[in-house]
Motif scaffolding. Structure first.
Motif, PDB file in Angstrom:
ATOM      1  N   ASP A  36       0.838  -1.205   0.000  1.00 21.45           N
ATOM      2  CA  ASP A  36       0.000   0.000   0.000  1.00 21.45           C
ATOM      3  C   ASP A  36       0.874   1.258   0.000  1.00 21.45           C
ATOM      4  O   ASP A  36       0.600   2.221  -0.736  1.00 21.45           O
ATOM      5  CB  ASP A  36      -0.914   0.009   1.224  1.00 21.45           C
ATOM      6  N   LYS A  40       1.266   4.368  -2.910  1.00 22.27           N
ATOM      7  CA  LYS A  40       1.088   5.787  -2.575  1.00 22.27           C
ATOM      8  C   LYS A  40       2.356   6.588  -2.860  1.00 22.27           C
ATOM      9  O   LYS A  40       2.288   7.710  -3.383  1.00 22.27           O
ATOM     10  CB  LYS A  40       0.699   5.934  -1.105  1.00 22.27           C
ATOM     11  N   GLN A  43       2.732   7.035  -6.646  1.00 23.37           N
ATOM     12  CA  GLN A  43       1.828   8.054  -7.172  1.00 23.37           C
ATOM     13  C   GLN A  43       2.345   9.461  -6.874  1.00 23.37           C
ATOM     14  O   GLN A  43       2.316  10.348  -7.743  1.00 23.37           O
ATOM     15  CB  GLN A  43       0.439   7.889  -6.566  1.00 23.37           C
ATOM     16  N   THR A 269      -3.331   1.201  -6.684  1.00 24.42           N
ATOM     17  CA  THR A 269      -3.309   1.063  -5.227  1.00 24.42           C
ATOM     18  C   THR A 269      -2.688  -0.285  -4.878  1.00 24.42           C
ATOM     19  O   THR A 269      -2.496  -1.143  -5.749  1.00 24.42           O
ATOM     20  CB  THR A 269      -4.740   1.123  -4.646  1.00 24.42           C
TER      21      THR A 269
END
Length: 392
Positions: A36, A40, A43, A269
């Protein structure tokens, strides 16, 4: 070019991510949290550039978790949340990371080098127990540096990077602030060892479409074999799994020709990555993949703050294991290098292709794509990146 969706024919074997043999759900929470966080972080970095991206997400998770062990209060809570580890006992993290690192990088692995460093100023008193924990549980380096002697501090950090990566990483920092209180640094080097291998004798120059206006010629590797493939209808991307002999695998995420890679990145994700792996199906395929080398450096303070990990950079950071008035984190540096190539060992490659009674569909990776390198058994993501131009 054969549409990606048409390559996924019914009746092929379904491959899920092998579940690690664990009795404690905390290990699974850690690996899921790492994935996870990887998504993040990717991104946040990718949204700031149109260029190639190469991130060692696992090394950064390791470094920040080592720092977390020296914190308390709101700083620790914020780090747990930012790293996707909410619900895990912070006291358990060092042992969990030690087990995870040992499984991912056993002593006989030579093509993967990862190292982390916590680098406090000599003005702060670091407890001996913290130094030992950072070294034994996280594999970390923790000297105290005199940042007022900037040249010596830079030399020490860069020499550490060279030593830890066998000189594959030469320079992590070029300048430091004399007022630095604490730095984090990570270095990572990975050279793919595909299984099956790509035979160099079959590599030839082909077009790669960087965008609508720029086309470059790149060395395009080739192999016909049985591969695992998935198609995500919601994002319009194909996902190709390229296994490696060291228990790693690379996912190549290729958007359809009419899909902007930025639109895909915004929706990636950790759960999406796990879903792709679960959906992979085996099929006969000819694969063309560009050979490339990515080496990227990042200063990640601003990026981490956008991920709501800002308390550690403030004057009231609760870094309690480094003196009565602990330091605040000044900057986080990362340098990573990923080498993706073919093999010139003709015996090992056995000619570089399987023989089929009829030519299978061909998948040519000739436009910008994402890659994700992960451990097949454990599930942890180690690297994420974007290849916009393989020869840039």
């Amino acid at each position: 070019m054969t549409p990606l969706l048409s390559l996924l024919l019914p009746g092929f074997l379904l491959l899920g991510l092998a579940s690690p043999a664990i009795t404690d759900g905390s290990v699974e929470k850690l690996t899921n949290g790492n994935t996870d966080f990887a998504a993040k972080l990717y991104q946040a970095v990718a949204s700031r550039t149109d260029d190639n991206v190469c991130l060692s997400t696992f090394a950064l998770s390791t470094a920040l978790s080592a720092l977390l062990s020296a914190t308390s209060g709101p700083t620790q809570e914020q780090l747990l949340q930012g790293l996707g580890l909410t619900g895990l006992d912070a006291q358990m993290l060092p042992e969990l990371f030690q087990n995870l690192r040992t499984a991912i990088q056993p002593g006989n692995i030579t093509n993967l080098k990862q190292a982390v460093a916590l680098l406090p100023s000599h003005n702060f008193e670091v407890s001996a127990s913290l130094r030992e924990l950072v070294q034994t549980k996280f594999g970390g380096y923790m000297p105290s540096l005199r940042y007022t002697d900037q040249a010596e501090a830079i030399t020490t950090i860069n020499r550490w990077a060279q030593d830890q990566t066998g000189d594959q990483i030469q320079q992590v920092v070029t300048a430091v602030d004399a007022q630095t209180e604490l730095l984090l640094a990570t270095v990572s080097y990975y050279k793919t060892q595909f299984s099956p291998l790509f035979n160099a004798s079959l590599t030839q120059d082909e077009r790669f479409y960087v965008n609508k206006y720029v086309v470059v010629m790149v060395p395009m590797m080739f192999r016909a074999d049985k591969y695992f493939l998935a198609y995500d209808r919601s994002l319009k991307v194909g996902v190709l799994k390229l296994p490696m002999g060291d228990s790693m695998a690379m996912l190549v995420v290729l958007p359809d020709e009419d899909v902007d890679i930025i639109d895909v990145e915004e929706k990636v994700t950790g759960e999406k990555i796990r879903g792709w792996i679960r959906q992979l199906k085996k099929t006969k395929l000819e694969v063309q993949l560009p050979r490339f080398i990515l080496e990227k450096s990042y200063a990640l303070r601003d990026v981490l703050q956008t991920l709501n990990m800002n308390k550690m950079f403030q004057d009231d950071a609760d870094i309690i294991e480094m003196g009565s008035k602990g330091p605040k984190l000044t900057q986080v540096y990362q340098k990573s290098a990923v080498f993706v190539g073919d093999s010139r060992d003709e015996v090992a490659t056995a000619g570089g292709a399987s023989t089929f009674s009829y030519p299978p569909p061909r998948l040519t990776i000739n436009r910008p794509f994402l890659f994700i390198i992960y451990h097949q058994t454990i599930g942890s993501v180690l690297f994420m990146g974007r290849v916009t131009n393989p020869i840039a």
